[in-house]
Write an enzyme that holds these catalytic residues in place. Structure first.
Site, PDB file in Angstrom:
ATOM      1  CG  HIS A  99      -1.609   1.549   1.325  1.00  0.00           C
ATOM      2  ND1 HIS A  99      -2.261   1.497   0.712  1.00  0.00           N
ATOM      3  CD2 HIS A  99      -1.567   2.395   2.289  1.00  0.00           C
ATOM      4  CE1 HIS A  99      -3.277   3.049   1.330  1.00  0.00           C
ATOM      5  NE2 HIS A  99      -2.731   2.992   2.209  1.00  0.00           N
ATOM      6  CD  GLU A 100       2.097   3.577   3.289  1.00  0.00           C
ATOM      7  OE1 GLU A 100       2.291   4.149   3.105  1.00  0.00           O
ATOM      8  OE2 GLU A 100       1.049   2.876   4.993  1.00  0.00           O
ATOM      9  CG  HIS A 103       1.061   6.378  -0.373  1.00  0.00           C
ATOM     10  ND1 HIS A 103      -0.841   6.824  -1.307  1.00  0.00           N
ATOM     11  CD2 HIS A 103       0.164   5.808   0.197  1.00  0.00           C
ATOM     12  CE1 HIS A 103      -1.433   6.539  -0.007  1.00  0.00           C
ATOM     13  NE2 HIS A 103      -1.061   6.005   0.799  1.00  0.00           N
TER      14      HIS A 103
END
Length: 232
Positions: A99-100, A103
């Site tokens: 998920h990071e 980004h």
């Protein structure tokens, strides 16, 4: 005894929702941090593979202290993972790590909501510091001069900027999760129930952003109603 019904009716339910969402993400993360992936990939290894697959070999991954302190820092262009995610081989660790990375990918491709969020950060920070003091000042001293009422409305407008920031954050977070899950599945980092576990962790985390926005919107509506009643 004064009872603030606007808070009880509008804000309190949103606050309770936010408390539940926070508890739910902790519970969900704890549950799936015990579900280990069959490939025994750590969060850091999974993140590195996804970064490299997207041409982001120059983006480093750092290990940091804390639990669920994971984040991508666009200023330093680095993915920072908490100890449990960096070293963990669970489906939760892989999901959070990717998920990071999502980004980082958003930043590299110029994802529009990210650009908007970064552009309004300075004014949002200002709004977060000044909005409530201005509103309180206006409510307390509004009877002395219309200037203070105007100050209160400026405070409400600044508080509204915080809501806009949180609103723009939602597509950013949901998109990062969808990118993560699609990449995890496409690269077969997780399979079957493992992928489902990672998805549940990310959905629970995304819900906390929805809850935070709900609290801000209800508080904003409360301020507007209080000022309208005071004007009347």
């Amino acid at each position: 005894m004064y009872i603030d019904w606007t808070y009880i009716v509008l804000v309190l339910p949103a606050v309770l929702f936010a408390m539940w969402a926070s508890s739910n993400v902790s519970h969900t993360y704890e549950k799936y941090s015990k579900q280990y992936n069959s490939r025994r990939l750590t969060g850091a290894q999974a993140a590195r593979r996804v970064l490299d697959a997207n041409g982001l070999r120059e983006v480093p991954i750092e290990r940091i202290d804390g639990q669920l302190t994971d984040h991508y820092d666009p200023k330093d262009n680095v993915v920072r993972l908490s100890a449990g995610v960096y070293d963990g081989c669970s489906t939760a660790a892989v999901g959070v790590a990717c998920h990071e990375v999502g980004h980082a990918i958003q930043h590299s491709v110029g994802y529009v909501p990210v650009k908007v969020r970064e552009a309004i950060v300075p004014v949002t920070n200002l709004g977060a510091k000044l909005s409530v003091p201005l509103i309180i000042l206006g409510l307390l001293l509004g009877s002395l001069s219309p200037v203070f009422i105007y100050a209160a409305y400026i405070g409400v407008a600044l508080y509204g900027l915080c809501a806009i920031f949180q609103l723009v954050t939602l597509p950013t977070e949901f998109n990062a999760s969808s990118r993560a899950l699609a990449t995890i599945e496409g690269m077969e980092l997780l399979r079957g129930e493992e992928l489902d576990g990672a998805a549940k962790v990310l959905r629970a985390a995304a819900l906390t952003y929805v809850a935070a926005l709900a609290v801000t919107l209800m508080q904003l509506l409360r301020f507007v109603l209080i000022l309208s009643n005071r004007r009347d």
